[in-house]
Write an enzyme that holds these catalytic residues in place. Structure first.
Site: not given
Ligand SMILES: O=P(O)(O)OC[C@H](O)CO
Ligand SMILES: NC(=O)c1ccc[n+]([C@@H]2O[C@H](COP(=O)([O-])OP(=O)(O)OC[C@H]3O[C@@H](n4cnc5c(N)ncnc54)[C@H](O)[C@@H]3O)[C@@H](O)[C@H]2O)c1
Length: 327
Positions: A190, A247
């Site tokens: 993702k 995200t």
């Molecule tokens: O800030 P990111 O893009 O690493 O996203 C944080 C977490 O994976 C959200 O669930």
């Protein structure tokens, strides 16, 4: 019943937030970080470097001494970045008892080898049960005590359910599954689509393009997941679709923010951790090697590599041969 002792490895945003979640679930919590300033700050109810502006309750025993942190642990949450997992587990190995579950909380795939994080753990500590915790959960939200739901995965479904019960608290609802690979892949992949969604925003391509990109990204995520043995319902769940939605739609996401900078043509060095950068590189290699169609992953990897421009990436995706949506 004797106290359940949770050791959290990693003093960054997510390590601190999960340590707080474990404290709020009623456990005895020790946090290990390599940085003495973080350790002192967390013990005093702050982590200004990684969770600026948030003040939280004290009660986490924080230390830079790994052996001390692991002594007597009933469970270890590993919350360092994905690319550091191999070296961190190498350090952990001499200090952790073989029955202690290792719960992997990073989201990524080893860049140089394509190895999933659970496979790295099983390789280095073959006796220890391995689990993963993933799902839509910004560290700042969890640290503030805002509600969310995640999923705990282990190949042994009873172990997954037992850990989920342990970790759940008023504002953290933990579901469980035995589809460890599905949960890992959803969480890792993702981030690539979050970079792509951010790039679409940064380049000013509009909300319609954004929705189309994320939808087709989800098709790709499911296609790649299926090829690696993930179950479709897992990818439709919290660690797949749930985290993708979070995200790909919030500037709070470091991966999305990285994509925005990419789309605007801004400087990318020195930005906060964006796991999707390494994951895009290795996912593009793996899908190419296995003949899995993954045009968005390819485009993100090529953009990050500066092999194409954002306009070329868009043109490449828009001029692919037309096909039935379900193919
Ligand atoms: O800030 P990111 O893009 O690493 O996203 C944080 C977490 O994976 C959200 O669930
Ligand atoms: N921040 C979030 O909202 C969030 C939510 C869910 C999952 N995650 C995942 O958790 C993982 C960690 O993210 P984070 O947000 O805590 O990152 P971060 O950048 O806030 O913190 C990373 C921490 O790991 C430490 N670290 C880095 N390399 C290390 C090494 N070799 N040995 C020991 N410590 C090391 C750093 O010093 C820092 O304390 C990532 O895989 C991320 O995708 C993050």
């Amino acid at each position: 019943m004797s106290a359940y002792k949770v050791t959290v490895l990693g003093g960054g945003a997510w390590g601190t937030a999960l340590a707080l979640a474990m404290l709020r679930a009623g456990h005895v919590v020790t946090l290990w970080a390599r940085n003495a300033d973080s350790v002192e700050a967390v013990a005093n109810g702050q982590n200004p470097r990684y969770l600026p502006g948030i003040t939280f309750e004290t009660g986490i025993a924080a230390t830079t001494d790994l052996a001390k942190a692991l002594t007597g642990a009933d469970c270890v949450l590993v919350v360092t970045p994905a690319q550091a997992l191999r070296s961190v587990l190498g350090e952990v190995k001499p200090h952790v008892a073989s029955h202690v579950p290792l719960v992997l909380c990073a989201k990524g795939i080893e860049r140089d080898t394509g190895t999933l994080l659970s496979a790295i753990a099983s390789e280095l500590l073959p006796e220890n049960p391995v689990a993963a915790l993933s799902g839509p959960s910004f560290a700042t939200d969890v640290a503030r005590g805002l509600p969310t739901a995640v999923v705990v995965a282990a190949e042994d479904d009873e172990r997954a359910a037992a850990l989920a019960l342990r970790f759940s608290a008023a504002n953290l609802r933990c579901y469980s599954t035995d589809d460890l690979i599905g949960v890992e892949l959803g969480g890792a992949l993702k981030n690539i689509f979050a970079i792509a969604a951010g790039a679409v925003t940064g380049a000013g391509l509009g909300a319609s393009a954004q929705a189309a990109l994320v939808t087709r990204g989800f098709v790709e995520l499911r296609r790649i997941g299926a090829a690696f043995g993930a179950r479709p319902e897992t990818l439709m769940g919290l660690s797949g679709l749930g985290d993708l939605m979070l995200t790909c739609s919030s500037a709070q996401s470091r991966n999305f923010a990285y994509g925005v900078a990419l789309g605007k043509g801004e400087e990318l060095s020195g930005r906060p951790l964006a796991e999707g950068v390494a994951t895009a590189y290795i996912a593009a290699r793996l899908t190419r090697e296995r003949g899995i169609e993954a045009p968005i992953v390819e485009a993100v990897a090529a953009l990050l590599d500066k092999a194409i421009t954002i306009n070329e990436a868009v043109a490449g995706l828009m001029t692919r041969p037309l096909r039935a949506e379900a193919d």
